[in-house]
Each structure stands twice: as structure tokens, then as C-alpha cells.
Scaffold this motif. Structure first.
Motif, PDB file in Angstrom:
ATOM      1  N   LEU A 241      21.709  33.786   3.629  1.00  0.00           N
ATOM      2  CA  LEU A 241      20.362  34.171   3.236  1.00  0.00           C
ATOM      3  C   LEU A 241      20.256  35.688   3.321  1.00  0.00           C
ATOM      4  CD1 LEU A 241      17.385  33.062   2.647  1.00  0.00           C
ATOM      5  CD2 LEU A 241      16.988  33.544   5.083  1.00  0.00           C
ATOM      6  N   ALA A 242      19.781  36.328   2.268  1.00  0.00           N
ATOM      7  CA  ALA A 242      19.534  37.767   2.282  1.00  0.00           C
ATOM      8  C   ALA A 242      18.046  38.011   2.482  1.00  0.00           C
ATOM      9  CB  ALA A 242      20.012  38.412   0.989  1.00  0.00           C
ATOM     10  N   VAL A 243      17.725  38.980   3.341  1.00  0.00           N
ATOM     11  CA  VAL A 243      16.340  39.298   3.685  1.00  0.00           C
ATOM     12  C   VAL A 243      16.097  40.784   3.429  1.00  0.00           C
ATOM     13  CG1 VAL A 243      14.567  39.224   5.469  1.00  0.00           C
ATOM     14  CG2 VAL A 243      16.440  37.545   5.507  1.00  0.00           C
ATOM     15  N   ALA A 244      15.165  41.096   2.538  1.00  0.00           N
ATOM     16  CA  ALA A 244      14.786  42.484   2.264  1.00  0.00           C
ATOM     17  C   ALA A 244      13.660  42.877   3.199  1.00  0.00           C
ATOM     18  CB  ALA A 244      14.347  42.634   0.812  1.00  0.00           C
ATOM     19  N   SER A 245      13.813  44.024   3.876  1.00  0.00           N
ATOM     20  CA  SER A 245      12.874  44.395   4.928  1.00  0.00           C
ATOM     21  C   SER A 245      12.309  45.793   4.743  1.00  0.00           C
ATOM     22  CB  SER A 245      13.562  44.319   6.298  1.00  0.00           C
ATOM     23  OG  SER A 245      14.006  43.011   6.576  1.00  0.00           O
ATOM     24  N   SER A 246      11.130  45.996   5.322  1.00  0.00           N
ATOM     25  CA  SER A 246      10.472  47.301   5.257  1.00  0.00           C
ATOM     26  C   SER A 246      11.124  48.336   6.160  1.00  0.00           C
ATOM     27  CB  SER A 246       8.994  47.154   5.632  1.00  0.00           C
ATOM     28  OG  SER A 246       8.300  46.391   4.670  1.00  0.00           O
ATOM     29  N   ASP A 247      12.065  47.930   7.027  1.00  0.00           N
ATOM     30  CA  ASP A 247      12.746  48.879   7.907  1.00  0.00           C
ATOM     31  C   ASP A 247      13.983  49.484   7.247  1.00  0.00           C
ATOM     32  OD1 ASP A 247      14.537  46.796   7.926  1.00  0.00           O
ATOM     33  OD2 ASP A 247      14.414  46.403  10.073  1.00  0.00           O
ATOM     34  N   ARG A 248      14.082  49.367   5.908  1.00  0.00           N
ATOM     35  CA  ARG A 248      15.138  49.982   5.097  1.00  0.00           C
ATOM     36  C   ARG A 248      16.459  49.224   5.139  1.00  0.00           C
ATOM     37  NH1 ARG A 248      14.345  56.309   7.056  1.00  0.00           N
ATOM     38  NH2 ARG A 248      12.054  56.351   6.859  1.00  0.00           N
ATOM     39  N   LEU A 249      16.445  48.025   5.710  1.00  0.00           N
ATOM     40  CA  LEU A 249      17.665  47.235   5.822  1.00  0.00           C
ATOM     41  C   LEU A 249      17.564  45.964   4.992  1.00  0.00           C
ATOM     42  CD1 LEU A 249      18.330  47.378   9.689  1.00  0.00           C
ATOM     43  CD2 LEU A 249      19.413  48.764   7.907  1.00  0.00           C
ATOM     44  N   VAL A 250      18.730  45.470   4.585  1.00  0.00           N
ATOM     45  CA  VAL A 250      18.856  44.094   4.099  1.00  0.00           C
ATOM     46  C   VAL A 250      19.712  43.357   5.106  1.00  0.00           C
ATOM     47  CG1 VAL A 250      19.911  42.611   2.362  1.00  0.00           C
ATOM     48  CG2 VAL A 250      18.545  44.569   1.655  1.00  0.00           C
ATOM     49  N   ARG A 251      19.191  42.252   5.611  1.00  0.00           N
ATOM     50  CA  ARG A 251      19.937  41.461   6.586  1.00  0.00           C
ATOM     51  C   ARG A 251      20.557  40.249   5.896  1.00  0.00           C
ATOM     52  NH1 ARG A 251      15.838  43.923   9.169  1.00  0.00           N
ATOM     53  NH2 ARG A 251      16.249  44.790  11.253  1.00  0.00           N
ATOM     54  N   LEU A 252      21.785  39.956   6.267  1.00  0.00           N
ATOM     55  CA  LEU A 252      22.486  38.771   5.775  1.00  0.00           C
ATOM     56  C   LEU A 252      22.561  37.775   6.922  1.00  0.00           C
ATOM     57  CD1 LEU A 252      25.378  40.468   3.792  1.00  0.00           C
ATOM     58  CD2 LEU A 252      23.182  39.628   2.915  1.00  0.00           C
ATOM     59  N   VAL A 253      21.939  36.621   6.733  1.00  0.00           N
ATOM     60  CA  VAL A 253      21.858  35.588   7.765  1.00  0.00           C
ATOM     61  C   VAL A 253      22.764  34.434   7.376  1.00  0.00           C
ATOM     62  CG1 VAL A 253      20.346  34.009   9.014  1.00  0.00           C
ATOM     63  CG2 VAL A 253      19.462  36.238   8.246  1.00  0.00           C
ATOM     64  N   GLU A 254      23.712  34.090   8.246  1.00  0.00           N
ATOM     65  CA  GLU A 254      24.531  32.906   8.039  1.00  0.00           C
ATOM     66  C   GLU A 254      23.678  31.683   8.383  1.00  0.00           C
ATOM     67  OE1 GLU A 254      27.464  33.039   6.589  1.00  0.00           O
ATOM     68  OE2 GLU A 254      27.128  35.212   6.502  1.00  0.00           O
ATOM     69  N   VAL A 255      23.459  30.824   7.407  1.00  0.00           N
ATOM     70  CA  VAL A 255      22.485  29.744   7.568  1.00  0.00           C
ATOM     71  C   VAL A 255      22.876  28.789   8.684  1.00  0.00           C
ATOM     72  CG1 VAL A 255      21.429  27.757   6.421  1.00  0.00           C
ATOM     73  CG2 VAL A 255      21.692  29.923   5.184  1.00  0.00           C
TER      74      VAL A 255
ATOM     75  N   SER B  40      24.853  29.284  11.466  1.00  0.00           N
ATOM     76  CA  SER B  40      24.905  29.849  12.824  1.00  0.00           C
ATOM     77  C   SER B  40      23.767  30.810  13.129  1.00  0.00           C
ATOM     78  CB  SER B  40      26.229  30.589  13.013  1.00  0.00           C
ATOM     79  OG  SER B  40      26.293  31.729  12.152  1.00  0.00           O
ATOM     80  N   CYS B  41      23.058  31.258  12.087  1.00  0.00           N
ATOM     81  CA  CYS B  41      22.013  32.281  12.204  1.00  0.00           C
ATOM     82  C   CYS B  41      22.556  33.631  12.677  1.00  0.00           C
ATOM     83  CB  CYS B  41      20.878  31.832  13.129  1.00  0.00           C
ATOM     84  SG  CYS B  41      19.833  30.567  12.352  1.00  0.00           S
ATOM     85  N   ALA B  42      23.875  33.838  12.538  1.00  0.00           N
ATOM     86  CA  ALA B  42      24.456  35.151  12.804  1.00  0.00           C
ATOM     87  C   ALA B  42      23.930  36.135  11.762  1.00  0.00           C
ATOM     88  CB  ALA B  42      25.977  35.082  12.756  1.00  0.00           C
ATOM     89  N   VAL B  43      23.620  37.362  12.205  1.00  0.00           N
ATOM     90  CA  VAL B  43      22.972  38.338  11.340  1.00  0.00           C
ATOM     91  C   VAL B  43      23.820  39.600  11.231  1.00  0.00           C
ATOM     92  CG1 VAL B  43      20.908  39.737  10.962  1.00  0.00           C
ATOM     93  CG2 VAL B  43      20.698  37.468  12.001  1.00  0.00           C
ATOM     94  N   SER B  44      24.011  40.076  10.020  1.00  0.00           N
ATOM     95  CA  SER B  44      24.602  41.391   9.772  1.00  0.00           C
ATOM     96  C   SER B  44      23.644  42.166   8.884  1.00  0.00           C
ATOM     97  CB  SER B  44      25.979  41.263   9.116  1.00  0.00           C
ATOM     98  OG  SER B  44      25.891  40.545   7.892  1.00  0.00           O
ATOM     99  N   SER B  45      23.841  43.487   8.799  1.00  0.00           N
ATOM    100  CA  SER B  45      22.881  44.328   8.080  1.00  0.00           C
ATOM    101  C   SER B  45      23.586  45.222   7.063  1.00  0.00           C
ATOM    102  CB  SER B  45      22.091  45.208   9.058  1.00  0.00           C
ATOM    103  OG  SER B  45      21.336  44.416   9.948  1.00  0.00           O
ATOM    104  N   LEU B  46      22.885  45.478   5.966  1.00  0.00           N
ATOM    105  CA  LEU B  46      23.303  46.452   4.962  1.00  0.00           C
ATOM    106  C   LEU B  46      22.315  47.602   5.016  1.00  0.00           C
ATOM    107  CD1 LEU B  46      23.967  44.007   1.966  1.00  0.00           C
ATOM    108  CD2 LEU B  46      25.638  44.903   3.605  1.00  0.00           C
ATOM    109  N   SER B  47      22.819  48.814   5.166  1.00  0.00           N
ATOM    110  CA  SER B  47      21.951  49.981   5.302  1.00  0.00           C
ATOM    111  C   SER B  47      22.252  50.984   4.190  1.00  0.00           C
ATOM    112  CB  SER B  47      22.147  50.638   6.675  1.00  0.00           C
ATOM    113  OG  SER B  47      23.493  51.048   6.832  1.00  0.00           O
ATOM    114  N   GLY B  48      21.498  52.077   4.186  1.00  0.00           N
ATOM    115  CA  GLY B  48      21.738  53.129   3.212  1.00  0.00           C
ATOM    116  C   GLY B  48      20.511  53.542   2.447  1.00  0.00           C
ATOM    117  N   HIS B  49      19.404  52.813   2.619  1.00  0.00           N
ATOM    118  CA  HIS B  49      18.172  53.160   1.927  1.00  0.00           C
ATOM    119  C   HIS B  49      17.347  54.149   2.741  1.00  0.00           C
ATOM    120  CE1 HIS B  49      18.783  50.243  -1.215  1.00  0.00           C
ATOM    121  NE2 HIS B  49      18.923  49.270  -0.342  1.00  0.00           N
ATOM    122  N   SER B  50      16.503  54.892   2.044  1.00  0.00           N
ATOM    123  CA  SER B  50      15.605  55.825   2.729  1.00  0.00           C
ATOM    124  C   SER B  50      14.159  55.347   2.674  1.00  0.00           C
ATOM    125  CB  SER B  50      15.708  57.220   2.092  1.00  0.00           C
ATOM    126  OG  SER B  50      15.350  57.178   0.722  1.00  0.00           O
ATOM    127  N   ASP B  51      13.947  54.121   2.207  1.00  0.00           N
ATOM    128  CA  ASP B  51      12.610  53.539   2.191  1.00  0.00           C
ATOM    129  C   ASP B  51      12.733  52.029   2.292  1.00  0.00           C
ATOM    130  OD1 ASP B  51       9.818  53.394   2.008  1.00  0.00           O
ATOM    131  OD2 ASP B  51       9.755  55.015   0.542  1.00  0.00           O
TER     132      ASP B  51
END
Length: 289
Positions: free
Chosen positions: A226-240, A242-253
Motif C-alpha cells: 500500500l502506498a500512502v501520500a502524506s503532507s509531511d513530504r513522504l510517501v510510505r510503502l506499507v507491506e499489507v 506485516s505492516c512493515a513501513v518504508s519511506s520515499l523522500s525527496g519532496h519539498s512539499d
């Protein structure tokens, strides 16, 4: 003023890009090339959805309408007007002939695209309905609302079959997995809930992506991520599983929306910012394999 790839204004057509052509199966175009630019909505755009056969695009807007664009003709072919407040999103039924839209007026409307008329208005939510989607190849409809609830509807019978309560804050978006067995929802404080559609009494898992809002959720084609777009400038990838979470960064907004390509190997993110001169008015693409 460019907003979400379309222009605010009062024109009536879809304007082709300088190198653009007819957007349909078999067209040869460069990757990243702008194909069409549309004018017609009189206020900001809030969402868009492709027709199942890829020939049309529906857009929702602060002007309270839903517009249907024919991508080959390069023009708006229908303006659907029945909502009384801004429309937030829309979803096509797999049969091609029906579409659902949601609005700040607290309603969901079902449209017959052949007659271009509203055939049903669904009322249950007590605040803005912020997202709507059909389960593929089904009459089941999922909505989420600022009233902190989700609802499952039988669109054929126009009845709410289940109300899902579990969020403590307004819900921003909800989605089905492609298999249709799992649902995901997110809220304005960054909480993401996973739901089993067979036992929707309570969430089966919760992921905290806060404290800022989670704006959009989407499952990978396999349903495993599951990909989650967030207001904290991150996209989180959730393994459905296990609910393990990783993040994609690089945005300035803040990230407003996210999607997977058809292979599930690439994530595409869209950032919307009030700083119109910012380079963040373009999508970012990440390989996750």
C-alpha cells in the motif's frame, strides 16, 4: 494558471500540446510529452479518473461540476451538473456506462453516461464526502467522509450496506485492493486503517503515518503493498501482511496523490503546492524493485 495539468478558465475545449496527437491506443508519443491541455472548469481541479477503455477522462472541480473529456476529439463532451458544492472525486463502473462522484455537499451521485443524467443520489454521510470508488467488476461502492466514517454501498439497490467506524479524524481517501478483499483508508492526522471486506466491523491493522495528514492511498496491482501520500513530504510503502513501513523522500512539499504503474515496480507521486513557481508542480517517479 496551470492546475493539475489543466488550465483554469472559461473555454470549452481540450487544447492539444504543441507536439501532441490523438491520445488513444497505438499512438506513438514521447514519454513525458504533454498530449492535451483542457480548458473548461471555472475553478480549481480536485481529481480525475480515466474511463475503463482509456478513451475518456472525467474531472472534478471546485466549480461543483464533473466534466467528461473525449481524448481523441480533444474536447469536453459532457458537463454533469447536480452537486451544489465542490466535487472531490469520481469513479467509473466497469461496465463503462455509469460513474459515481462525491462532493462537499455530503452526497454521492450516480450518473448514467448515456443520458448524461444523475440517476441516483446517495445520502448518509453527515459531512463532505471526500472519495468514492467502485470495486472492479462489481456494484459495490466505497466512500469516505469528513464525518470520520467509511461506507459501503450497493449501487444497484442504492442502499448503504455497511458503515465503518474507526477513524478519530476526518477521512481523506479510501481504496479497494484489486482483488477486492482488503480496503484501506487514511485520515487528516496520518492514520491509515486496513479493513477486511468480509468482516468490516473494525480495522484489522492500523499504521501511524502522522502527525500530518495522509492524503491518498493506493494498492499495488498485487495487493501486497500500500502506498500512502502524506503532507509531511513522504510517501510510505506499507507491506499489507506485516505492516512493515518504508519511506520515499525527496519532496519539498506535501504529497497529494500517488499511484503504481501496471507492473507494480514503479511509484508515481504528485505534489501540489501553493508556490506556483516551485519545481514541485511535477510528478516524481521511484523504482521500488
Amino acid at each position: 494558471e496551470n492546475v493539475g495539468g489543466f488550465l483554469r478558465g472559461g473555454g470549452g475545449g481540450l487544447r492539444r500540446g504543441t507536439e501532441g496527437g490523438c491520445l488513444h491506443h497505438g499512438c506513438q508519443n514521447k514519454v513525458g510529452q504533454m498530449l492535451l491541455t483542457g480548458e473548461g472548469h471555472s475553478d480549481w481541479l480536485s481529481g480525475c479518473s480515466f474511463h475503463p477503455d482509456g478513451s475518456k477522462l472525467a474531472t472534478t472541480s471546485g466549480d461543483t461540476t464533473v466534466r467528461l473529456w473525449d481524448l481523441c476529439q480533444g474536447c469536453c463532451v459532457s458537463t454533469l451538473s447536480s452537486h451544489s458544492q465542490p466535487t472531490w472525486g469520481c469513479s467509473f463502473h466497469s461496465c463503462d456506462h455509469f460513474m459515481a462522484s462525491c462532493s462537499a455537499d455530503r452526497t454521492v451521485k450516480l450518473w448514467d453516461l448515456n443520458s448524461q443524467c444523475c440517476c441516483l443520489t446517495l445520502r448518509r454521510h453527515t459531512a463532505s464526502v471526500n472519495s468514492v470508488c467502485f470495486l472492479p467488476f462489481s456494484n459495490l461502492l466505497l466512500t469516505c467522509s469528513a464525518d470520520k466514517t467509511l461506507a459501503l454501498w450497493d449501487a444497484r439497490l442504492s442502499v448503504c450496506t455497511t458503515t465503518l467506524s474507526g477513524h478519530l479524524h476526518p477521512c481523506n481517501h479510501a481504496a479497494f485492493s484489486l482483488a477486492g478483499d482488503i480496503m484501506a483508508s487514511c485520515d487528516s492526522h496520518g492514520i491509515v486503517n486496513l479493513w477486511d471486506i468480509r468482516r468490516p466491523v473494525s480495522a484489522v491493522a492500523t499504521v501511524d503515518a502522522g502527525p500530518l495528514g495522509a492524503n491518498h492511498v493506493v494498492f499495488s496491482p498485487s495487493g501486497q503493498t500500500l502506498a500512502v501520500a502524506s503532507s509531511d513530504r513522504l510517501v510510505r510503502l506499507v507491506e499489507v501482511d506485516s505492516c512493515a513501513v518504508s519511506s520515499l523522500s525527496g519532496h519539498s512539499d506535501g504529497v497529494q496523490s500517488v499511484t503504481f504503474d501496471h507492473s507494480g515496480d514503479t511509484v508515481i507521486e504528485l505534489v501540489q503546492t501553493s508556490r506556483m513557481s516551485s519545481s514541485e508542480n511535477t510528478p516524481h517517479t521511484f523504482s521500488i524493485k
